[in-house]
Design an enzyme around this catalytic site. Structure first.
Site, PDB file in Angstrom:
ATOM      1  N   LYS A  10       5.329   0.880 -10.740  1.00 50.44           N
ATOM      2  CA  LYS A  10       6.296   0.737  -9.646  1.00 50.44           C
ATOM      3  C   LYS A  10       7.467  -0.177 -10.059  1.00 50.44           C
ATOM      4  CE  LYS A  10       3.107   1.780  -5.837  1.00 50.44           C
ATOM      5  NZ  LYS A  10       2.535   1.299  -4.550  1.00 50.44           N
ATOM      6  N   ASN A 113       2.974  -3.831  -5.203  1.00 53.49           N
ATOM      7  CA  ASN A 113       1.665  -3.935  -5.852  1.00 53.49           C
ATOM      8  C   ASN A 113       1.583  -3.236  -7.213  1.00 53.49           C
ATOM      9  OD1 ASN A 113       1.736  -1.363  -4.918  1.00 53.49           O
ATOM     10  ND2 ASN A 113      -0.052  -1.491  -3.597  1.00 53.49           N
ATOM     11  N   HIS A 116       0.762   2.815  -8.761  1.00 58.68           N
ATOM     12  CA  HIS A 116       0.268   3.865  -7.861  1.00 58.68           C
ATOM     13  C   HIS A 116      -0.790   4.679  -8.588  1.00 58.68           C
ATOM     14  CE1 HIS A 116       0.190   7.343  -5.149  1.00 58.68           C
ATOM     15  NE2 HIS A 116       0.166   8.061  -6.253  1.00 58.68           N
ATOM     16  N   GLU A 127       0.408  15.696  -6.752  1.00 61.11           N
ATOM     17  CA  GLU A 127       1.307  14.618  -7.194  1.00 61.11           C
ATOM     18  C   GLU A 127       1.783  14.834  -8.635  1.00 61.11           C
ATOM     19  OE1 GLU A 127      -0.531  10.830  -6.483  1.00 61.11           O
ATOM     20  OE2 GLU A 127      -0.392  11.048  -4.302  1.00 61.11           O
TER      21      GLU A 127
HETATM   22  P1  GDP Z   1      -2.820   2.976  -2.282  1.00 59.54           P
HETATM   23  O1  GDP Z   1      -3.418   4.338  -2.306  1.00 59.54           O
HETATM   24  O2  GDP Z   1      -3.761   1.891  -2.728  1.00 59.54           O
HETATM   25  O3  GDP Z   1      -1.498   2.894  -3.013  1.00 59.54           O
HETATM   26  O4  GDP Z   1      -2.504   2.594  -0.748  1.00 59.54           O
HETATM   27  P2  GDP Z   1      -1.951   3.455   0.485  1.00 59.54           P
HETATM   28  O5  GDP Z   1      -1.994   4.925   0.193  1.00 59.54           O
HETATM   29  O6  GDP Z   1      -2.630   2.942   1.704  1.00 59.54           O
HETATM   30  O7  GDP Z   1      -0.414   2.998   0.590  1.00 59.54           O
HETATM   31  C1  GDP Z   1       0.561   3.479  -0.301  1.00 59.54           C
HETATM   32  C2  GDP Z   1       1.475   2.338  -0.683  1.00 59.54           C
HETATM   33  O8  GDP Z   1       2.185   1.904   0.477  1.00 59.54           O
HETATM   34  C3  GDP Z   1       0.773   1.085  -1.186  1.00 59.54           C
HETATM   35  O9  GDP Z   1       0.437   1.133  -2.553  1.00 59.54           O
HETATM   36  C4  GDP Z   1       1.794   0.012  -0.904  1.00 59.54           C
HETATM   37  O10 GDP Z   1       2.838  -0.019  -1.889  1.00 59.54           O
HETATM   38  C5  GDP Z   1       2.371   0.497   0.418  1.00 59.54           C
HETATM   39  N1  GDP Z   1       1.669  -0.120   1.558  1.00 59.54           N
HETATM   40  C6  GDP Z   1       0.439   0.146   2.043  1.00 59.54           C
HETATM   41  N2  GDP Z   1       0.131  -0.623   3.098  1.00 59.54           N
HETATM   42  C7  GDP Z   1       1.206  -1.411   3.292  1.00 59.54           C
HETATM   43  C8  GDP Z   1       1.511  -2.434   4.234  1.00 59.54           C
HETATM   44  O11 GDP Z   1       0.705  -2.782   5.130  1.00 59.54           O
HETATM   45  N3  GDP Z   1       2.736  -3.029   4.126  1.00 59.54           N
HETATM   46  C9  GDP Z   1       3.646  -2.679   3.154  1.00 59.54           C
HETATM   47  N4  GDP Z   1       4.830  -3.285   3.103  1.00 59.54           N
HETATM   48  N5  GDP Z   1       3.397  -1.709   2.262  1.00 59.54           N
HETATM   49  C10 GDP Z   1       2.198  -1.089   2.316  1.00 59.54           C
END
Ligand code: GDP
Length: 138
Positions: A10, A113, A116, A127
């Site tokens: 990222k 973070n 991805h 994807e």
């Molecule tokens: P992943 O599969 O671990 O990447 O997590 P998710 O699919 O739940 O979310 C996708 C991405 O959205 C995450 O990797 C973060 O970059 C972002 N994200 C998820 N939850 C949050 C949140 O509560 N706040 C913010 N700012 N970003 C979030």
């Protein structure tokens, strides 16, 4: 089973100079890199890629973040690649990620973070195809 998954370094991790460290972890953990490209995502590309999160409170912040600078896109292959890559990345929130994981080492917070990874074999196929043509996968 040998699987494919999509990994993204990222924008935070690229800007911080951690691309090489993350690719090192990819190779150290036995993934084969099928394709790799640096790209500065356009808003429409990021919105399409994260369409499943549309409507969530963090969507706009996520799109802003993912388009703020270049990312590195990687199509990876390995035995059990989807689960293994998520294990190497660690939990979504770096504060909750295990020691030694990418998000623990290089992530800042739940949004920024560092990496991805696809969350299922089905989504991985979608994807990988979102970013790479079949002919680009060696
Ligand atoms: P992943 O599969 O671990 O990447 O997590 P998710 O699919 O739940 O979310 C996708 C991405 O959205 C995450 O990797 C973060 O970059 C972002 N994200 C998820 N939850 C949050 C949140 O509560 N706040 C913010 N700012 N970003 C979030």
């Amino acid at each position: 089973m040998v699987q494919r998954t999509l990994a993204i370094v990222k924008p935070d991790a690229v800007a911080a100079g951690n691309t090489g460290n993350i690719i090192g972890l990819i190779e150290k953990n036995g993934f084969r890199i099928l394709a790799m490209r640096m790209q500065h995502l356009k808003r429409a590309e990021a919105e399409g890629f994260y369409a499943v999160h549309k409507g969530k409170g963090f969507f706009e912040e996520l799109i802003e973040f993912m388009t703020e600078g270049p990312v590195v896109l990687l199509a990876l292959e390995r035995e059990d690649a989807v689960a293994k890559w998520r294990e190497v990345m660690g939990a979504t929130d770096p504060a909750k990620a295990a020691e030694g994981t990418i998000r623990k080492l290089y992530g800042t917070n739940i949004g920024r973070n560092a990496s991805h990874g696809s969350d299922s074999v089905e989504n991985a196929a979608t994807e990988v195809a979102w970013f790479f043509r079949g002919s680009e996968l060696s």
